[in-house]
Design an enzyme around this catalytic site. Sequence first.
Site, PDB file in Angstrom:
ATOM      1  N   HIS A   1     -64.894-100.386  69.971  1.00 48.10           N
ATOM      2  CA  HIS A   1     -64.456-101.658  70.535  1.00 48.10           C
ATOM      3  C   HIS A   1     -63.255-102.396  71.160  1.00 48.10           C
ATOM      4  CE1 HIS A   1     -59.556-101.606  69.172  1.00 48.10           C
ATOM      5  NE2 HIS A   1     -59.983-100.139  68.222  1.00 48.10           N
ATOM      6  N   CYS A   2     -63.457-103.709  71.231  1.00 46.66           N
ATOM      7  CA  CYS A   2     -62.983-104.598  72.351  1.00 46.66           C
ATOM      8  C   CYS A   2     -61.137-105.233  72.245  1.00 46.66           C
ATOM      9  CB  CYS A   2     -63.616-104.656  73.640  1.00 46.66           C
ATOM     10  SG  CYS A   2     -65.120-105.798  73.582  1.00 46.66           S
TER      11      CYS A   2
END
Length: 368
Positions: free
Chosen positions: A243-244
């Site tokens: 995830h960012c």
Amino acid sequence: MGAQHDKMEVGDLKQEANRASPVNIIVSPDGMMYDYLNLPGRVIINEEVGASGESLSTRKPVKIEKLYEYVSALRSNSFKFLLREYEELCEISPQCPQTVGLSEINQSKNRYGNIVPFDHSRVRLKPMMGKESDYINANFIPGYKNARAYIASQAPLPMTVNDHWRMIWQQRICIIVMITGLVERGRRKCELYWPKPGFPIKYGLVEVTNIKEEVRLDYLVRILRVKIGREKSPKSRHPILIHCSAGVGRTGTYVAIDRLIQEIQAKHRNVDIFNTVYDIRKSRSMMVQTVRQYMFIYDFHLDAWQIEGDPEGFKNRKMVERQKELDSKYKELTSKDDLMVEQKATYDLYELFLMAACCCCPFLFDKN
């Protein structure tokens, strides 16, 4: 990496490679060039012939030995062919139903209103404490030989931290790759979802203990113990969670690079970046969100496979010198120094792959 772009305007590329067919790009007030997904109409660029005399192909794999020549062609004429290839990718990218994520009951769980999961590949949560929703803004993404090799997710919100850990537990995730800061340029990008060392915290039924933290050159490794009651999460390999902030830009870049390395090793050193990104976009929209990230995938493989194969002309090139060249090149695309935060995040990703001996083996990280 902002997922919503305020006060955008459409402008012409400063140095047009072909004035008969202008390239329009989305430019923000700070000068950053974004992807083409919101452009009105189609951008048309005339067919051109590369330096070798053949039409520049955006569909066929490129041999590792020919990668430098191909990337040079992409950069030529003020990045004309790069822009064309990325525009074509955006035009043909699937737009699948997103009814669950767009439903009124789930909209508050989306960090960005325009980035929601496709229905067909979304991760469905099972209830653990009564009647809990099955929704989380995350999708399964196919790898080279595994249809569910990755989970691409947005960063947790305050109200979705427990759901985040419910997903980690139920999918038996052992590796988390976080490619964002909690706060970047004064904006909250991710909720803190892990405890301090030595202080276990329960997130719903899931108890998380921070065993230790190791500071590396450009990233940090955390070892986390996860359990419910006396049952611990198994160590067998399951999907890698990436995830960012929005779960599409840096996340898509990571997935594409990791998957491509496995494909290159198995397919006699062919590089097929266009179709790899297209394939992961079938499972989550806007993966590899900007043309700059797309070019970074080419540059990473250009550098990584030169380290392994040492093609003629690059035998004595140092990685630091190469990064300086990339810095200069990306400034041509983005032009503004205040974008260095996003650029550094991309290079942190670059360092992460290099430190993992990317040219020799698939990536296996401890939790981070």
